[in-house]
Design a protein around this motif. Sequence first.
Motif, PDB file in Angstrom:
ATOM      1  N   ALA A  49      16.329  28.939 -10.302  1.00 22.54           N
ATOM      2  CA  ALA A  49      17.467  29.603 -10.951  1.00 22.54           C
ATOM      3  C   ALA A  49      17.801  28.908 -12.265  1.00 22.54           C
ATOM      4  N   TYR A  50      17.728  27.572 -12.271  1.00 15.82           N
ATOM      5  CA  TYR A  50      17.941  26.847 -13.516  1.00 15.82           C
ATOM      6  C   TYR A  50      16.802  27.096 -14.503  1.00 15.82           C
ATOM      7  N   ALA A  51      15.579  27.231 -13.974  1.00 18.08           N
ATOM      8  CA  ALA A  51      14.410  27.378 -14.842  1.00 18.08           C
ATOM      9  C   ALA A  51      14.334  28.757 -15.492  1.00 18.08           C
ATOM     10  N   VAL A  52      14.493  29.814 -14.711  1.00 17.37           N
ATOM     11  CA  VAL A  52      14.293  31.169 -15.250  1.00 17.37           C
ATOM     12  C   VAL A  52      15.476  32.102 -15.000  1.00 17.37           C
ATOM     13  N   GLY A  53      16.533  31.575 -14.393  1.00 21.03           N
ATOM     14  CA  GLY A  53      17.698  32.420 -14.129  1.00 21.03           C
ATOM     15  C   GLY A  53      18.327  32.967 -15.393  1.00 21.03           C
ATOM     16  N   GLY A  54      18.214  32.224 -16.488  1.00 19.17           N
ATOM     17  CA  GLY A  54      18.749  32.707 -17.756  1.00 19.17           C
ATOM     18  C   GLY A  54      17.997  33.900 -18.304  1.00 19.17           C
ATOM     19  N   ILE A  55      16.809  34.137 -17.795  1.00 17.38           N
ATOM     20  CA  ILE A  55      15.993  35.265 -18.251  1.00 17.38           C
ATOM     21  C   ILE A  55      16.254  36.509 -17.410  1.00 17.38           C
ATOM     22  N   SER A  56      16.196  36.350 -16.092  1.00 13.63           N
ATOM     23  CA  SER A  56      16.296  37.526 -15.215  1.00 13.63           C
ATOM     24  C   SER A  56      17.569  37.562 -14.377  1.00 13.63           C
ATOM     25  N   GLY A  57      18.287  36.462 -14.320  1.00 18.61           N
ATOM     26  CA  GLY A  57      19.427  36.380 -13.416  1.00 18.61           C
ATOM     27  C   GLY A  57      19.081  35.618 -12.150  1.00 18.61           C
ATOM     28  N   GLY A  58      17.783  35.397 -11.918  1.00 23.20           N
ATOM     29  CA  GLY A  58      17.343  34.594 -10.784  1.00 23.20           C
ATOM     30  C   GLY A  58      17.626  35.207  -9.438  1.00 23.20           C
ATOM     31  N   HIS A  59      17.163  36.435  -9.227  1.00 21.65           N
ATOM     32  CA  HIS A  59      17.369  37.084  -7.926  1.00 21.65           C
ATOM     33  C   HIS A  59      16.389  36.557  -6.875  1.00 21.65           C
ATOM     34  N   PHE A  60      15.103  36.721  -7.125  1.00 19.93           N
ATOM     35  CA  PHE A  60      14.009  36.292  -6.247  1.00 19.93           C
ATOM     36  C   PHE A  60      14.126  36.880  -4.836  1.00 19.93           C
ATOM     37  N   PRO A  62      14.880  40.972  -2.960  1.00 21.14           N
ATOM     38  CA  PRO A  62      15.297  42.372  -3.077  1.00 21.14           C
ATOM     39  C   PRO A  62      16.721  42.620  -2.581  1.00 21.14           C
ATOM     40  N   ALA A  63      17.166  41.836  -1.602  1.00 24.59           N
ATOM     41  CA  ALA A  63      18.526  42.014  -1.102  1.00 24.59           C
ATOM     42  C   ALA A  63      19.545  41.634  -2.168  1.00 24.59           C
ATOM     43  N   VAL A  64      19.275  40.572  -2.886  1.00 23.89           N
ATOM     44  CA  VAL A  64      20.160  40.169  -3.984  1.00 23.89           C
ATOM     45  C   VAL A  64      20.154  41.237  -5.072  1.00 23.89           C
ATOM     46  N   LEU A  66      19.589  44.400  -4.715  1.00 25.51           N
ATOM     47  CA  LEU A  66      20.355  45.544  -4.236  1.00 25.51           C
ATOM     48  C   LEU A  66      21.843  45.303  -4.413  1.00 25.51           C
ATOM     49  N   GLY A  67      22.318  44.121  -4.062  1.00 26.19           N
ATOM     50  CA  GLY A  67      23.735  43.801  -4.257  1.00 26.19           C
ATOM     51  C   GLY A  67      24.146  43.915  -5.706  1.00 26.19           C
ATOM     52  N   MET A  68      23.271  43.482  -6.596  1.00 24.41           N
ATOM     53  CA  MET A  68      23.559  43.575  -8.028  1.00 24.41           C
ATOM     54  C   MET A  68      23.590  45.025  -8.505  1.00 24.41           C
ATOM     55  N   VAL A  69      22.726  45.858  -7.955  1.00 25.40           N
ATOM     56  CA  VAL A  69      22.717  47.284  -8.314  1.00 25.40           C
ATOM     57  C   VAL A  69      24.000  47.954  -7.857  1.00 25.40           C
ATOM     58  N   ILE A  70      24.379  47.709  -6.612  1.00 25.94           N
ATOM     59  CA  ILE A  70      25.588  48.336  -6.068  1.00 25.94           C
ATOM     60  C   ILE A  70      26.815  47.963  -6.895  1.00 25.94           C
ATOM     61  N   ASN A  71      26.876  46.718  -7.335  1.00 27.14           N
ATOM     62  CA  ASN A  71      28.020  46.259  -8.127  1.00 27.14           C
ATOM     63  C   ASN A  71      27.804  46.416  -9.632  1.00 27.14           C
ATOM     64  N   LYS A  72      26.769  47.179  -9.974  1.00 26.94           N
ATOM     65  CA  LYS A  72      26.503  47.604 -11.357  1.00 26.94           C
ATOM     66  C   LYS A  72      26.297  46.425 -12.322  1.00 26.94           C
ATOM     67  N   ARG A  73      25.622  45.392 -11.839  1.00 27.99           N
ATOM     68  CA  ARG A  73      25.286  44.277 -12.716  1.00 27.99           C
ATOM     69  C   ARG A  73      23.857  44.396 -13.260  1.00 27.99           C
ATOM     70  N   SER A  76      19.273  50.441 -12.349  1.00 23.27           N
ATOM     71  CA  SER A  76      18.357  50.791 -11.267  1.00 23.27           C
ATOM     72  C   SER A  76      16.895  50.688 -11.694  1.00 23.27           C
ATOM     73  N   LYS A  77      16.599  51.051 -12.947  1.00 22.79           N
ATOM     74  CA  LYS A  77      15.221  50.977 -13.431  1.00 22.79           C
ATOM     75  C   LYS A  77      14.724  49.543 -13.410  1.00 22.79           C
ATOM     76  N   ASP A  78      15.536  48.632 -13.909  1.00 26.93           N
ATOM     77  CA  ASP A  78      15.163  47.223 -13.883  1.00 26.93           C
ATOM     78  C   ASP A  78      15.019  46.729 -12.448  1.00 26.93           C
ATOM     79  N   ALA A  79      15.910  47.186 -11.581  1.00 27.94           N
ATOM     80  CA  ALA A  79      15.891  46.742 -10.187  1.00 27.94           C
ATOM     81  C   ALA A  79      14.566  47.090  -9.515  1.00 27.94           C
ATOM     82  N   ILE A  80      14.042  48.260  -9.797  1.00 26.98           N
ATOM     83  CA  ILE A  80      12.770  48.671  -9.195  1.00 26.98           C
ATOM     84  C   ILE A  80      11.662  47.708  -9.590  1.00 26.98           C
ATOM     85  N   PHE A  81      11.596  47.371 -10.864  1.00 25.94           N
ATOM     86  CA  PHE A  81      10.552  46.457 -11.321  1.00 25.94           C
ATOM     87  C   PHE A  81      10.807  45.022 -10.850  1.00 25.94           C
TER      88      PHE A  81
END
Length: 221
Positions: A49-60, A62-64, A66-73, A76-81
């Motif tokens: 998360a410290y290494a690459v979280g600044g780039i993608s948010g550091g989900h690693f 699918p459940a995380v 999904l939570g981000m999609v539901i709360n509109k952070r 959806s297109k990005d979430a799929i990839f």
Amino acid sequence: MRKYAAEFIGTFALVLFGTGAVVIAGSGDTPNSALGIGLAFGLTVTVMAYAVGGISGGHFNPAVTLGMVINKRIESKDAIFYIIAQFLGSLVASAVLGVFANGLGLASDSYGQTDFGGSVGLAIFTEILTTCLFVFVILMVTSKTYGVGNFAPLAIGVTLSLLIVLALNITGASLNPARSFGPAIFAGGSALTHYWVYLVSPLIGAAIAAFLAKYMGSEEA
């Protein structure tokens, strides 16, 4: 593309180091403890998360995502990839772990796969509950209102470690459909047969967490 690459790298590291702690570090005379395994996963999440979280948010996970999609952070297109990258990272990590395990002469199904020996109901409940708590913490410590800034990766990693210690001997403590995917594909058997539990349950837990976090003010400006 850097965001998707970051998710691939982070998930690859999570699965490789976490399952490596189960398979390789636990293959000697003294099997790795639940605490050791929990720390392997938790510390990896923190570091990546410290290494690459600044780039993608550091989900690693699918459940995380999904939570981000539901709360509109996240869109959806990005979430799929993101999710595709996470599953690919898990597959590649398990392939690499298989090379190590084979070189050490370990069992051909040694991939640190998650499985359960008790009831399906208990497994589902455990994965829903632990994933809900995990995603809830993530959404709160990264929120605009209650976020803890640079301490967020540490809080997330510690939370994951604690939840794995709790659930390891019940379900193998997945909390992450991608984490269980690669090992199940390569190990086969009941880990693959039971994979649906590790796919569906964390997603349900994440959805509950998203609504709970929103109720607690995670998305307030």
